[in-house]
Design a protein around this motif. Structure first.
Motif, PDB file in Angstrom:
ATOM      1  N   ILE A  88      26.529  48.007  63.531  1.00  0.00           N
ATOM      2  CA  ILE A  88      27.248  49.015  62.743  1.00  0.00           C
ATOM      3  C   ILE A  88      28.640  49.229  63.318  1.00  0.00           C
ATOM      4  O   ILE A  88      29.621  49.373  62.589  1.00  0.00           O
ATOM      5  CB  ILE A  88      26.458  50.340  62.697  1.00  0.00           C
TER       6      ILE A  88
ATOM      7  N   HIS B 213      31.878  47.004  62.265  1.00  0.00           N
ATOM      8  CA  HIS B 213      32.567  47.115  60.973  1.00  0.00           C
ATOM      9  C   HIS B 213      34.083  47.071  61.119  1.00  0.00           C
ATOM     10  O   HIS B 213      34.773  46.547  60.249  1.00  0.00           O
ATOM     11  CB  HIS B 213      32.172  48.417  60.262  1.00  0.00           C
TER      12      HIS B 213
ATOM     13  N   VAL C 201      26.930  43.867  56.590  1.00  0.00           N
ATOM     14  CA  VAL C 201      25.594  44.264  57.010  1.00  0.00           C
ATOM     15  C   VAL C 201      24.610  43.757  55.963  1.00  0.00           C
ATOM     16  O   VAL C 201      24.848  43.876  54.767  1.00  0.00           O
ATOM     17  CB  VAL C 201      25.486  45.803  57.125  1.00  0.00           C
TER      18      VAL C 201
ATOM     19  N   LEU D 247      20.778  52.560  57.457  1.00  0.00           N
ATOM     20  CA  LEU D 247      20.943  51.169  57.020  1.00  0.00           C
ATOM     21  C   LEU D 247      20.376  50.918  55.627  1.00  0.00           C
ATOM     22  O   LEU D 247      20.466  49.809  55.107  1.00  0.00           O
ATOM     23  CB  LEU D 247      20.271  50.223  58.023  1.00  0.00           C
TER      24      LEU D 247
END
Length: 138
Positions: A39, A42, A50, A113
């Motif tokens: 994460i 990014h 993702v 997620l």
């Protein structure tokens, strides 16, 4: 595997109990740290996105080629063969109730997620896990 004693872990409070982790908890901690790390990527140059694990090889347009092409360049992939667990061994130890803080952090990150909280909590049913993994999976 991400080790709880690594000075760069994100979940330091949970890692402080790492010397008491069962094998199951070590796997949960590894998943937690690995996904938290992803994460955080990014904002890095070249980030490819993702992907939900299930989406990598399922559906009309599997995401695995896109992910791998972004990492290693174009290649051919066999997505038609059924996945196979070549080990098929039962777990050597019973799974015990995991550390509640580890479970809470894992579920929260899973929801972030895109996983359903109810399904995540259901997947942590210790009795079902032991039943499923206490015998050879053929």
């Amino acid at each position: 595997m991400v080790h709880p004693e690594d000075p760069r872990v994100h979940y330091t409070e949970i890692a402080a109990s790492g010397d008491k982790f069962s094998p199951f908890e070590r796997n949960l901690f590894h998943w937690l740290e690995l996904n938290q790390f992803m994460i955080e990527q990014h904002t890095r140059n070249g980030f490819t996105g993702v992907f939900r694990f299930e989406d990598l090889s399922q559906g009309g347009t599997p995401a695995l080629p896109s992910l791998l092409n972004g990492l290693i360049g174009e290649a051919e992939y066999d997505l038609k063969s059924a996945p196979l667990d070549k080990v098929q061994r039962k777990l050597p130890l019973e799974i015990a109730e995991p550390n509640p803080r580890l479970v809470d952090a894992t579920v929260k990150l899973g929801v972030r997620l895109g996983y359903a909280e109810e399904e995540l909590l259901d997947s942590l049913d210790v009795d079902r896990l032991n039943e499923q993994y206490s015998q050879r999976r053929l």
